[in-house]
Design a protein around this motif. Structure first.
Motif, PDB file in Angstrom:
ATOM      1  N   LEU A  77      -3.854   7.632  10.001  1.00 20.54           N
ATOM      2  CA  LEU A  77      -4.599   7.099   8.861  1.00 20.54           C
ATOM      3  C   LEU A  77      -4.520   5.578   8.875  1.00 20.54           C
ATOM      4  CD1 LEU A  77      -3.125   9.484   6.123  1.00 20.54           C
ATOM      5  CD2 LEU A  77      -5.490   9.565   6.952  1.00 20.54           C
ATOM      6  N   ASP A  78      -5.475   4.935   8.236  1.00 22.77           N
ATOM      7  CA  ASP A  78      -5.397   3.495   7.990  1.00 22.77           C
ATOM      8  C   ASP A  78      -4.652   3.325   6.666  1.00 22.77           C
ATOM      9  OD1 ASP A  78      -5.794   0.838   7.200  1.00 22.77           O
ATOM     10  OD2 ASP A  78      -7.803   0.750   8.078  1.00 22.77           O
ATOM     11  N   TYR A  79      -3.444   2.755   6.718  1.00 19.72           N
ATOM     12  CA  TYR A  79      -2.619   2.689   5.508  1.00 19.72           C
ATOM     13  C   TYR A  79      -3.243   1.839   4.415  1.00 19.72           C
ATOM     14  CZ  TYR A  79      -1.026  -1.984   6.956  1.00 19.72           C
ATOM     15  OH  TYR A  79      -0.968  -3.303   7.306  1.00 19.72           O
ATOM     16  N   ARG A  80      -4.188   0.981   4.763  1.00 20.56           N
ATOM     17  CA  ARG A  80      -4.863   0.171   3.737  1.00 20.56           C
ATOM     18  C   ARG A  80      -5.987   0.948   3.045  1.00 20.56           C
ATOM     19  NH1 ARG A  80      -4.348  -3.639   8.084  1.00 20.56           N
ATOM     20  NH2 ARG A  80      -2.908  -5.345   7.582  1.00 20.56           N
ATOM     21  N   VAL A  81      -6.533   1.938   3.738  1.00 28.59           N
ATOM     22  CA  VAL A  81      -7.660   2.712   3.208  1.00 28.59           C
ATOM     23  C   VAL A  81      -7.195   4.028   2.602  1.00 28.59           C
ATOM     24  CG1 VAL A  81      -9.854   3.823   3.789  1.00 28.59           C
ATOM     25  CG2 VAL A  81      -9.213   1.665   4.900  1.00 28.59           C
ATOM     26  N   ASN A  82      -6.380   4.766   3.339  1.00 23.75           N
ATOM     27  CA  ASN A  82      -5.864   6.068   2.894  1.00 23.75           C
ATOM     28  C   ASN A  82      -4.346   6.079   2.995  1.00 23.75           C
ATOM     29  OD1 ASN A  82      -8.610   7.092   4.728  1.00 23.75           O
ATOM     30  ND2 ASN A  82      -8.521   7.538   2.541  1.00 23.75           N
ATOM     31  N   PRO A  83      -3.648   5.307   2.155  1.00 22.05           N
ATOM     32  CA  PRO A  83      -2.193   5.201   2.292  1.00 22.05           C
ATOM     33  C   PRO A  83      -1.490   6.539   2.079  1.00 22.05           C
ATOM     34  CG  PRO A  83      -2.937   4.232   0.216  1.00 22.05           C
ATOM     35  CD  PRO A  83      -4.165   4.505   1.025  1.00 22.05           C
ATOM     36  N   ALA A  84      -0.497   6.788   2.922  1.00 21.86           N
ATOM     37  CA  ALA A  84       0.323   7.993   2.823  1.00 21.86           C
ATOM     38  C   ALA A  84       1.712   7.661   3.330  1.00 21.86           C
ATOM     39  CB  ALA A  84      -0.283   9.133   3.636  1.00 21.86           C
ATOM     40  N   HIS A  85       2.738   8.274   2.733  1.00 17.56           N
ATOM     41  CA  HIS A  85       4.095   7.992   3.211  1.00 17.56           C
ATOM     42  C   HIS A  85       4.558   9.092   4.157  1.00 17.56           C
ATOM     43  CE1 HIS A  85       6.061  10.963   0.555  1.00 17.56           C
ATOM     44  NE2 HIS A  85       5.327  10.490  -0.443  1.00 17.56           N
ATOM     45  N   GLN A  86       5.208   8.650   5.236  1.00 15.00           N
ATOM     46  CA  GLN A  86       5.693   9.554   6.285  1.00 15.00           C
ATOM     47  C   GLN A  86       7.219   9.650   6.163  1.00 15.00           C
ATOM     48  OE1 GLN A  86       3.188  10.689   8.386  1.00 15.00           O
ATOM     49  NE2 GLN A  86       1.605   9.283   7.711  1.00 15.00           N
ATOM     50  N   THR A  87       7.696  10.201   5.067  1.00 15.30           N
ATOM     51  CA  THR A  87       9.145  10.255   4.865  1.00 15.30           C
ATOM     52  C   THR A  87       9.806  11.375   5.655  1.00 15.30           C
ATOM     53  OG1 THR A  87       8.744  11.556   2.854  1.00 15.30           O
ATOM     54  CG2 THR A  87       9.086   9.175   2.591  1.00 15.30           C
ATOM     55  N   ARG A 133       2.506  14.742   5.281  1.00 15.05           N
ATOM     56  CA  ARG A 133       2.787  13.442   4.665  1.00 15.05           C
ATOM     57  C   ARG A 133       2.566  13.537   3.159  1.00 15.05           C
ATOM     58  NH1 ARG A 133      -0.275  14.234   8.213  1.00 15.05           N
ATOM     59  NH2 ARG A 133       1.004  12.965   9.593  1.00 15.05           N
ATOM     60  N   GLY A 134       3.160  12.614   2.471  1.00 13.68           N
ATOM     61  CA  GLY A 134       2.873  12.489   1.057  1.00 13.68           C
ATOM     62  C   GLY A 134       1.768  11.477   0.876  1.00 13.68           C
ATOM     63  N   CYS A 135       0.719  11.837   0.134  1.00 18.83           N
ATOM     64  CA  CYS A 135      -0.450  10.968   0.036  1.00 18.83           C
ATOM     65  C   CYS A 135      -0.444  10.231  -1.295  1.00 18.83           C
ATOM     66  CB  CYS A 135      -1.737  11.778   0.210  1.00 18.83           C
ATOM     67  SG  CYS A 135      -1.729  13.395  -0.606  1.00 18.83           S
ATOM     68  N   TYR A 170       0.814  -1.214   0.000  1.00 18.05           N
ATOM     69  CA  TYR A 170       0.000   0.000   0.000  1.00 18.05           C
ATOM     70  C   TYR A 170       0.849   1.267   0.000  1.00 18.05           C
ATOM     71  CZ  TYR A 170      -3.684  -3.277   1.336  1.00 18.05           C
ATOM     72  OH  TYR A 170      -4.563  -4.327   1.364  1.00 18.05           O
ATOM     73  N   VAL A 171       1.985   1.220   0.677  1.00 19.92           N
ATOM     74  CA  VAL A 171       2.867   2.385   0.780  1.00 19.92           C
ATOM     75  C   VAL A 171       4.264   1.968   0.318  1.00 19.92           C
ATOM     76  CG1 VAL A 171       3.684   4.269   2.253  1.00 19.92           C
ATOM     77  CG2 VAL A 171       1.534   3.110   2.795  1.00 19.92           C
ATOM     78  N   PRO A 172       4.526   1.991  -0.986  1.00 15.14           N
ATOM     79  CA  PRO A 172       5.839   1.536  -1.478  1.00 15.14           C
ATOM     80  C   PRO A 172       6.980   2.453  -1.054  1.00 15.14           C
ATOM     81  CG  PRO A 172       4.524   2.441  -3.278  1.00 15.14           C
ATOM     82  CD  PRO A 172       3.610   2.345  -2.098  1.00 15.14           C
TER      83      PRO A 172
END
Length: 304
Positions: free
Chosen positions: A172-182, A196-198, A129-131
């Protein structure tokens, strides 16, 4: 050795062990306050670019043009596997290093000895979900805790003396609204501010700036970066349905002006389609490709 001597020796051993245990339990840090973050001690580097305005400059003058050529490596320590973008914090002689893949280390800044290491359990299906989930640019410090956002879309705090988890809150639920926290957060007036990057598949509700109480982790506000129908800026997307307004992220570290009580963030361009393929080149598609000033207490957009 007589029985009485054995009893005395055993009692002394218990006292020594108890003293050592008390020393370990009492080992802590001087709590980091808002005032210390506004005006850091010159010897410390308590946030991503040292100060809330993101200046990135140290006032120390021990290293200068005349002696910089004499610098030599004293110690080194391996980091965990992944994209290396981390900037360490330095506070009271301890270096707190964000590693890839939700690993944080506390290191003696003089010797390089490891004080503690925290390794967060990452879900097995996370990268489906969040590559983009390994990088971690920064962490924050407040009170007696180290604070970060996680690749599975939580914000959490660790005891700065031990590395033990103090609190965590799902953003967020990463399966529903994935976003990366870089990038990790900053702390502004007791609030943990993070962007975050969405992922485009996360929809507009993944594109949020959030504020959490730095002591408890309770969510204080969240600001979606894409307006919904009826909200200011909705008309700038034309006829694009709300669910197709995606990827207006803010994945770099915020900055903060304590006098104005404003948080500043930058936002990304739309993706996967550029704006001329969405509502047309005559549309602004707010709030993409923008600089925003948010009220730190409420998350309200003061200007853009």
């Amino acid at each position: 050795m007589t029985t009485k001597r054995r009893q005395v020796a055993f009692a002394l051993l218990l006292l020594v062990l108890a003293a050592g245990s008390a020393t370990a339990q009492d080992r802590g840090i001087t709590p980091v306050t808002d005032a210390m973050l506004v005006d850091p001690d010159p010897a410390d580097w308590p946030m991503w670019r040292r100060t809330l305005d993101g200046w990135g400059y140290s006032p120390l003058d021990e290293v200068h043009r005349a002696n910089v050529g004499a610098l030599r490596m004293v110690w080194s320590r391996a980091l965990s596997e992944g994209a290396q973008q981390g900037t360490p914090l330095v506070y009271d002689g301890v270096l707190y290093m964000p590693n890839p893949r939700d690993v944080i280390q506390a290191i003696d800044a003089v010797t390089g000895d490891l004080i503690w290491e925290y390794r967060r359990d990452r879900p097995d299906d996370l990268e489906q979900y969040v590559p983009i989930s390994s990088a971690n640019r920064n962490i924050a410090i407040y009170g007696e805790t180290i604070i970060d956002t996680s690749s599975d879309d939580h914000v959490f705090a660790l005891d700065a003396a031990t590395g033990q988890l103090v609190w965590e809150t799902q953003i967020l639920d990463y399966r529903v609204n994935p976003a990366h926290q870089t990038s990790g957060p900053i702390v502004a007036d007791g609030k943990v501010i993070s962007g975050r990057g969405c992922m485009p598949q996360g929809g507009p509700d993944a594109c949020v700036i959030t504020a959490h109480d730095a002591t408890t982790g309770a969510e204080l506000w969240r600001r979606r970066l894409i307006p919904a129908p009826g909200e200011p800026g909705d008309e700038t997307w034309g006829d694009v349905p709300f669910e197709r307004r995606t990827h207006v992220g803010s994945w770099m570290v915020p900055s903060y002006d304590p006098e104005l009580d404003l948080v500043y963030v930058g936002t990304s361009v739309t993706s996967p389609a550029p704006k001329f393929m969405l509502g047309g080149v005559d549309r602004a598609h707010l709030y993409h490709n923008s600089t925003l000033a948010l009220a730190a207490d409420t998350g309200e957009i003061v200007w853009y």
